[in-house]
Design an enzyme around this catalytic site. Structure first.
Site, PDB file in Angstrom:
ATOM      1  N   GLU A  69       0.833  -1.208   0.000  1.00  0.00           N
ATOM      2  CA  GLU A  69       0.000   0.000   0.000  1.00  0.00           C
ATOM      3  C   GLU A  69       0.866   1.254   0.000  1.00  0.00           C
ATOM      4  OE1 GLU A  69      -3.059  -0.031  -0.574  1.00  0.00           O
ATOM      5  OE2 GLU A  69      -3.927  -1.882   0.207  1.00  0.00           O
ATOM      6  N   ARG A 118       0.621   3.731  -3.282  1.00  0.00           N
ATOM      7  CA  ARG A 118       0.002   5.042  -3.031  1.00  0.00           C
ATOM      8  C   ARG A 118       1.056   6.134  -2.864  1.00  0.00           C
ATOM      9  NH1 ARG A 118      -5.718   3.775  -0.299  1.00  0.00           N
ATOM     10  NH2 ARG A 118      -5.647   1.542  -0.571  1.00  0.00           N
ATOM     11  N   ASP A 138      -4.513 -10.200  -8.043  1.00  0.00           N
ATOM     12  CA  ASP A 138      -4.763  -9.272  -9.165  1.00  0.00           C
ATOM     13  C   ASP A 138      -3.565  -8.550  -9.790  1.00  0.00           C
ATOM     14  OD1 ASP A 138      -4.544  -7.783  -6.799  1.00  0.00           O
ATOM     15  OD2 ASP A 138      -6.532  -6.890  -6.903  1.00  0.00           O
ATOM     16  N   GLU A 189     -11.950  -0.284 -10.383  1.00  0.00           N
ATOM     17  CA  GLU A 189     -11.512  -1.218 -11.433  1.00  0.00           C
ATOM     18  C   GLU A 189     -12.364  -1.200 -12.700  1.00  0.00           C
ATOM     19  OE1 GLU A 189     -11.790  -1.950  -8.215  1.00  0.00           O
ATOM     20  OE2 GLU A 189      -9.652  -2.093  -7.704  1.00  0.00           O
TER      21      GLU A 189
HETATM   22  C1  DMJ Z   1      -6.249   0.133  -5.094  1.00  0.00           C
HETATM   23  O1  DMJ Z   1      -5.495   0.435  -3.993  1.00  0.00           O
HETATM   24  C2  DMJ Z   1      -5.427  -0.496  -6.178  1.00  0.00           C
HETATM   25  O2  DMJ Z   1      -6.105  -0.400  -7.388  1.00  0.00           O
HETATM   26  C3  DMJ Z   1      -5.104  -1.939  -5.900  1.00  0.00           C
HETATM   27  O3  DMJ Z   1      -4.425  -2.536  -6.966  1.00  0.00           O
HETATM   28  C4  DMJ Z   1      -6.371  -2.705  -5.645  1.00  0.00           C
HETATM   29  N1  DMJ Z   1      -7.191  -2.102  -4.640  1.00  0.00           N
HETATM   30  C5  DMJ Z   1      -7.420  -0.685  -4.651  1.00  0.00           C
HETATM   31  C6  DMJ Z   1      -8.673  -0.234  -5.361  1.00  0.00           C
HETATM   32  O4  DMJ Z   1      -9.738  -1.053  -5.325  1.00  0.00           O
END
Ligand code: DMJ
Length: 567
Positions: free
Chosen positions: A171, A175, A303, A436
């Site tokens: 994270e 971010r 993912d 997404e």
């Molecule tokens: C975001 O922090 C990023 O897109 C991450 O890859 C997946 N989760 C969240 C958004 O849903």
């Protein structure tokens, strides 16, 4: 009779017939009109330039080195051809961003995120001002200059990473490192690069494991890393495989290869255990570097590993040094085909999850990034495969759009189950403002030119406006069936959801795919020439020879980036 005739005489100047009989007066009137218009236009221009100059002076007096977005010299081709509906929708999205931002500014400034109902700030990322850092590039791209400037000053003067806090390496990377690097690429302000290096240096000890597979958690002040108990001591695939873009970008911009080496080494470790279908389980043991028995998924915890295989290839200019990423990605996409099923009665394509040999008919909304990824990667194939994967992308996007359309609020739940004869049913029914689906719509619209994707995105935006907007920001829903609201404005709503929506209604040349690659948090990173070469393993670690690009890093295309900004 007399008064009527006097009155019609008085207004004769307003009648066309009057001038048609007097061509000299007509010419005089025309010249006066043109002159007055020119004076008014010129005054407005002067005022705007004066304001810009004042802002520039203020910035240089305060010692902040930010390149302001220059006024385009002449209207661009795109602005002439733009659909007025796109312009209107883009403005609506910009207004939504302003509402989210000012709410955060008012009630939660300096905290990670805003709780709009309680009107409080909360620190879920260690108190790093996550919303500010996550929003920097969105503000810049939308032309919200004053807000960007205030955020810049906060980063320069108040952002402090020395926190005795166990932070998520993933994270914090996507971010904070991603947000800072993107702001640097867009603005050229070195404060962002310095801060990115500071936080990356604090994260780096997480990679000091026997296998080079990083731990998921690290204490930012003490540098002590570990994996949490709930993963059984394992590292998470989507975490360890979603740090490449940011750390490679940091090495490229600083000339220091240490960041890139760590994250690329993790991929080479995975390559050793990469299965023939390219599908890895979500848990990897950082001590042995081996797979732990667990689920395979394109949703939570799997993912973005697949996303970064493709994007590391794109970031590396698709050169020889990054071919292994593309190969791994293509292998995984073959594996993905084996997870696709179609619902009855409506034949919605969906991506199953897999444990051992068992496929479960469940798909997370998180997996809705996949249509965008497939569309983006399709052009690297020959014509037949390109068509196959693009067509799958379109089918999956239709499914994801229906995740939204099938609920009473027209907002998607967190995940869906597919039962025979019933198409899709909501499983976990919350919606936390995730991006997404609109992300994929933006990719598909850009790559196919089909405006249907814009219509779908607009419908989703309107559902957010209707259900999630409150006086003090945007909230998620606890339940997409009842519409009951939660109390959290996720920073990715500003970083991703609103940015992708804005770009969905902007010309594709704004932050174009040819020049930028978006990290998984929607932070665009400039694609630079990849100057390093992979030279093999030395003592079990990746060895790269790295040359800093000759031109000053941020000068590479920064100007082009500015010129493509939509105001
Ligand atoms: C975001 O922090 C990023 O897109 C991450 O890859 C997946 N989760 C969240 C958004 O849903």
């Amino acid at each position: 009779m007399a008064p009527r005739s006097r009155s019609s005489n008085r207004w004769r100047f307003l009648q066309l017939a009057y001038y048609l009989k007097r061509p000299k007066r007509l010419a005089l009137l025309f010249i006066s009109f043109v002159s007055v218009s020119f004076i008014v236009w010129d005054r407005q221009t002067l005022t705007r330039e004066h304001e810009l100059q004042e802002l520039k002076n203020y910035l240089s007096n305060t010692g902040v080195n930010v390149d302001l977005i220059s006024k385009p010299k002449s209207p661009s081709k795109n602005s002439i051809q733009e659909d007025p509906i796109d312009i209107h929708r883009r403005e609506k999205v910009k207004e939504a961003m302003l509402h989210a931002w000012t709410s955060y500014e008012k009630y939660a400034w300096g905290h990670d995120e805003l709780q709009p109902q309680s009107k409080n700030g909360v620190d879920q990322f260690g108190g790093l001002g996550a919303t500010i850092v996550d929003s920097l590039d969105t503000l810049y791209i939308m032309g919200l200059h004053q807000q960007f400037q205030k955020a810049t000053e906060w980063v320069a003067n108040s952002l402090d990473f020395n926190k005795d806090y166990d932070a998520s390496v993933f994270e914090t990377t996507i971010r904070v490192v991603g947000g800072l690097l993107s702001a640097y690429d867009l603005s050229g302000n070195k404060v962002f690069l310095d801060k990115a290096r500071d936080i990356a240096d604090r994260l780096l000890p997480a990679w000091d494991t026997p296998s080079g597979i990083p731990y998921t958690t690290i204490n930012l002040a003490r540098g002590k890393a570990h994996n949490p108990g709930w993963t059984g001591g394992n590292s998470i695939l989507a975490d360890l495989g979603t740090e490449q873009l940011e750390f490679i970008a940091l090495s490229q911009r600083t000339g220091d290869p240490k960041y890139q080496k760590k994250v690329e080494n993790a991929i080479f470790q995975l390559k050793k255990i990469f299965p023939s279908d390219g599908l890895l389980p979500i848990y990897i043991n950082p001590h042995t570097g081996s797979k732990s028995h667990s689920q395979i998924t394109f949703g939570a915890m799997g993912d973005s590993f697949y996303e970064y295989l493709l994007k590391s290839w794109i970031q590396g200019n698709k050169t020889e040094a990054v071919q292994h990423y593309r190969k791994m990605w293509e292998t995984s996409m073959q594996g993905l085909l084996g997870l696709i099923r179609r619902s009855t009665p409506s034949s919605f394509a969906y991506i199953c999850e897999k444990t051992d040999d068992y496929l479960s008919d469940k798909m997370d909304e998180l997996a809705c990034f996949a249509p965008g990824m497939l569309a983006l990667g399709s052009s690297g194939y020959g014509p037949e495969d390109a068509e196959k994967f693009l067509s799958l992308a379109k089918e999956l996007a239709w499914t994801c759009y229906n995740f939204y359309q099938s609920t009473p609020t027209k907002l998607a739940g967190e995940n869906y189950y597919f039962h025979s004869g019933q198409d899709m049913t909501v499983g976990t029914s919350w919606n936390i403002l995730r991006p997404e689906t609109v992300e994929s719509l933006m990719y598909l619209w850009r790559l196919t030119g089909n405006k249907t994707y814009q219509e779908w995105g607009w419908n989703i935006f309107q559902a957010f406006e209707k259900n999630s907007r409150i006086e003090s920001g945007y909230v998620g829903l606890r339940d997409v069936n009842s519409g009951v609201k939660d109390d959290m404005m996720q920073s990715f709503f500003l970083a991703e959801t609103l940015k992708y929506l804005y770009l969905l209604f902007s010309p594709p040349s704004h932050i174009s795919f040819d020049e930028w690659v978006f990290n998984t948090e929607a932070h665009p990173l400039k694609i630079l020439p990849r100057t390093d070469t992979f030279t093999g393993f030395v003592n079990g670690e990746v060895s790269v020879s790295h040359e800093r690009p000759r031109r000053t890093d941020h000068s590479l295309g920064r100007k082009e980036g500015r010129e493509r900004i939509v105001h």
